[in-house]
Scaffold this active site. Structure first.
Site, PDB file in Angstrom:
ATOM      1  N   CYS A 155       0.903  -1.206  -0.006  1.00 51.07           N
ATOM      2  CA  CYS A 155      -0.072  -0.247   0.227  1.00 51.07           C
ATOM      3  C   CYS A 155       0.901   1.198  -0.238  1.00 51.07           C
ATOM      4  CB  CYS A 155      -1.078  -0.139   1.135  1.00 51.07           C
ATOM      5  SG  CYS A 155      -1.983   1.421   1.238  1.00 51.07           S
ATOM      6  N   CYS A 193      -0.880   4.338   2.420  1.00 50.85           N
ATOM      7  CA  CYS A 193      -0.878   4.318   3.800  1.00 50.85           C
ATOM      8  C   CYS A 193      -0.647   2.713   4.222  1.00 50.85           C
ATOM      9  CB  CYS A 193      -2.111   4.857   4.551  1.00 50.85           C
ATOM     10  SG  CYS A 193      -3.728   4.225   3.564  1.00 50.85           S
ATOM     11  N   SER A 194      -1.761   2.034   4.741  1.00 51.09           N
ATOM     12  CA  SER A 194      -1.367   0.628   5.025  1.00 51.09           C
ATOM     13  C   SER A 194      -2.862  -0.125   4.991  1.00 51.09           C
ATOM     14  CB  SER A 194      -1.207   0.793   6.383  1.00 51.09           C
ATOM     15  OG  SER A 194      -2.027   1.304   7.325  1.00 51.09           O
ATOM     16  N   CYS A 195      -3.327   0.262   3.537  1.00 52.76           N
ATOM     17  CA  CYS A 195      -4.514  -0.562   3.365  1.00 52.76           C
ATOM     18  C   CYS A 195      -4.292  -1.988   3.149  1.00 52.76           C
ATOM     19  CB  CYS A 195      -5.174  -0.095   2.077  1.00 52.76           C
ATOM     20  SG  CYS A 195      -5.722   1.736   1.922  1.00 52.76           S
TER      21      CYS A 195
END
Length: 208
Positions: free
Chosen positions: A106, A109-111
């Site tokens: 990702c 961000c941190s999907c």
């Protein structure tokens, strides 16, 4: 990336201590109900996490019709297990082969697909992984101990809030006769992100 995460064990311990301190502060100030917090933690430890994704992969390895459904519409196929909801509303499955290896990142961000993989590891959210996985995926995989053949294509997929991915790793050799439970035990979180492979059985016969 130290310890496959870019963080030492002492750093991770420090993070854990800070999280615990924050939880205590929120509870003490009445912002968080301790029972609700415990329920959330218990849920991710026992009902949500990589074991869910491992079950999906094991079914795909053993059931050709399910595999077809998974690759065609992962959200629907995964829902057959009762897995879905927040952070897993829209899913896609990527199948690894000897000629193609899929890697998920990702970049924004941190999907991450919580219903099948649980919470993302620290290294998945790090700027180093998020940038280098795109720029030099082969080198990143090598740092995880995964050295692919030169003729294996590496495809990098950018997970977003609209679409999250689960990698279906190749089924290990010498697993003929293994049932789904035994196969699921060979599926790791890293293999479903694409930074690792499924585990090899200790021998050529099913575990007792």
């Amino acid at each position: 990336m130290d310890d496959k995460s870019g963080h030492s064990h002492s750093e991770l311990s420090d993070v854990a201590l800070r999280v615990r301190a924050l939880e205590t502060l929120l509870v003490d100030k009445g912002y968080v109900d301790p029972a609700a917090l415990d329920a959330i933690v218990e849920s991710y430890e026992t009902r949500i996490g990589p074991r869910n994704g491992a079950r999906v992969v094991a079914r795909a390895w053993t059931d050709p019709k399910f595999r077809e459904r998974l690759l065609a519409n992962a959200t629907s196929a995964i829902a057959e297990f009762g897995f879905g909801g927040r952070q897993g509303e829209h899913m896609a499955a990527l199948e690894n082969t000897r000629r193609r290896h899929n890697l998920v990142v990702c970049t924004l961000c941190s999907c991450y697909p919580w219903p099948v993989l649980g919470l993302p590891p620290v290294w998945y959210k790090s700027p180093a992984y998020r940038s280098r996985a795109v720029l030099d995926p082969r080198a990143v995989l090598a740092e995880f101990g995964l050295n692919l053949a030169a003729d294996t294509e590496i495809r990098v997929w950018d997970s977003t809030a609209e679409l999250r991915y689960i990698v279906v790793p190749m089924r290990p050799e010498y697993t003929d006769g293994f049932d789904e439970e035994q196969l699921a035990a060979l599926v790791t979180r890293d293999s479903m992100i694409g930074v690792g492979l499924a585990l090899s059985p200790t021998n050529g016969s099913p575990k007792s």
